[in-house]
Write an enzyme that holds these catalytic residues in place. Structure first.
Site, short mmCIF file in Angstrom:
data_model
loop_
_atom_site.label_atom_id
_atom_site.label_comp_id
_atom_site.label_asym_id
_atom_site.label_seq_id
_atom_site.Cartn_x
_atom_site.Cartn_y
_atom_site.Cartn_z
CG HIS A 72 1.91 9.04 2.23
ND1 HIS A 72 1.94 8.51 3.50
CD2 HIS A 72 2.66 10.17 2.26
CE1 HIS A 72 2.68 9.30 4.27
NE2 HIS A 72 3.11 10.31 3.54
CE1 TYR A 200 -2.74 0.78 8.93
CE2 TYR A 200 -1.33 1.68 7.20
CZ TYR A 200 -2.49 1.74 7.98
OH TYR A 200 -3.38 2.78 7.79
N PRO A 292 -9.70 2.21 13.66
CG PRO A 292 -8.13 3.18 15.09
CD PRO A 292 -9.40 2.37 15.09
CE LYS A 296 -11.36 2.76 3.54
NZ LYS A 296 -10.26 3.57 3.13
CE1 TYR A 384 -4.75 2.21 4.76
CE2 TYR A 384 -4.09 3.91 3.20
CZ TYR A 384 -4.09 3.39 4.49
OH TYR A 384 -3.45 4.07 5.51
#
Length: 386
Positions: A72, A200, A292, A296, A384
């Site tokens: 991604h 998200y 979560p 990480k 990220y």
């Protein structure tokens, strides 16, 4: 039984450490309380940073990951009924790979066994002794007999509820904890992907996340009361809640299917300092937990092991203790960076019990800043992808 490094726990941290040490000619024995079937079937998150992907590939266990993982190059933030793409690769030159943790474990177990590595599954009553000595001991029951490993070092990779961290005297442990007043209700569903990249979602009713596990299996989460019970959520109620929180006027639809797993996970942040006591070194969830939201957990474990394996190799090659002495400080620098990022993402995207309309507007203002400011988007993207 003698070895150079005794490793407690056959999760990603313990198995990868054993694999990396083997590549450098350093012997280890891994012990695990669960069976091989259990560790290979426990489905958990699987967002891999570029650095994690590179290390697995370079160490020879990334072939299936590269074949079956989903690369991604961005993620979506959804709020106010609209989606906004954060172009991770464009902003950082790096991407993420979605490849489930239990698949990583399968690859590592297969590699260790193919190389003749020792993994003892189903051990009971494990305990650590003489951690301050030059020959620490790991004692346990296996196949009805008491066994003891004499080693130069012990790596505690046995998770938050394992024996390793409590083996450090409390006066030598400094623990930092934050519990969150919400959990995640997670489902696995037989359905085609609803999105090409993770979503998200921020909503007045709470957070939601759309992820994937394979072309046929999707992973979905929504914020819930951590004291709630799965039985209170029949399938129809789950789908209604997800549709509400993920609703958009952009023509997007959530693909439904057969839900075959449901569960509620608590949310907490935790760090223990230092990550070393005598000849015991902690790695992964034994030393730290992150919510979560920041994706990480597995990546932090891999970074711990990267640092620890390099320190052990340096010790055995040169008898130099410098990297071992620096292990905790080096690992904790990355740990606290990830703790902050995970806390930030969690605080920005979730509804808290004491939320006010003011706080809700502050969250929306920050989300809008991220999607309109390249500098702020880079901050999110850099953290990220790792």
């Amino acid at each position: 039984m003698k070895t150079q490094v005794a490793i407690v726990g056959a999760g990603p941290a313990g198995l990868l450490l054993s694999h990396l040490l083997h590549l450098e000619g350093i012997a280890s024995v891994v012990i695990e309380s669960r069976s091989r079937e259990e560790i290979e079937a426990t489905i958990r998150a699987g967002v891999l940073e570029q650095g994690t992907v590179d290390l697995l590939a370079q160490s020879g266990v990334g072939e299936r990951m590269k074949r079956e993982g989903f690369v991604h190059e961005g993620i979506y933030l959804r709020f106010g009924g609209r989606s906004h793409r954060i172009a991770l690769s464009e902003l950082t030159g790096r991407a993420i790979t979605v490849y489930a943790q239990h698949e990583v474990i399968k690859d590592l177990v297969a590699a260790r066994l193919a190389a003749g590595g020792q993994i003892l599954f189903g051990v009971k009553d494990a305990a650590l002794f003489d951690l301050d000595s030059s020959s620490p001991k790991t004692r346990f029951h296996h196949n009805g007999k008491v066994e003891e490993i004499h080693s130069d070092f012990v790596a505690g990779c046995d998770g938050f509820h394992g024996i390793s961290r409590p083996s450090i005297p409390s006066r030598h442990r400094h623990e930092f904890t934050r519990s969150y007043p919400f959990g995640w209700f997670g489902i696995l569903v037989e359905a085609p992907p609803s999105t090409d990249e993770l979503i998200y979602a921020h909503h007045e009713r709470g957070f939601a996340l759309v992820s994937t596990r394979s072309p046929q299996i999707q992973r979905l989460y929504f914020q819930c009361d951590p004291q709630d019970e799965v039985k209170n959520w029949p399938d129809a109620r789950i789908w209604e809640e997800l549709h509400t929180r993920l609703a958009t006027g952009e023509g997007w639809t959530l693909a439904e299917g057969r839900i075959f797993q449901k569960g509620i996970i608590a949310m907490r942040s935790f760090v223990v300092e230092p990550m070393r006591h005598g000849r015991l070194f902690l790695a992964g969830d034994a030393a730290h937990i992150v919510p979560p939201t920041g994706a990480k957990g597995l990546n932090l474990a891999v970074n711990d092991v990267r640092v620890l394996s390099q320190a052990l190799v340096s010790h055995y090659r040169t008898q130099n203790e410098e990297l071992l002495n620096m292990y905790s400080a080096t690992a904790l620098k990355r740990v606290w960076r990830a703790e902050h990022f995970s806390w930030w993402m969690t605080s920005m995207l979730h509804r808290f019990h004491d939320d006010t309309p003011f706080q809700h507007r502050i969250q929306l203002a920050e989300l809008d800043y991220i999607v309109t400011s390249k500098a702020k988007a880079i901050t999110l993207a850099e953290n990220y992808v790792g």
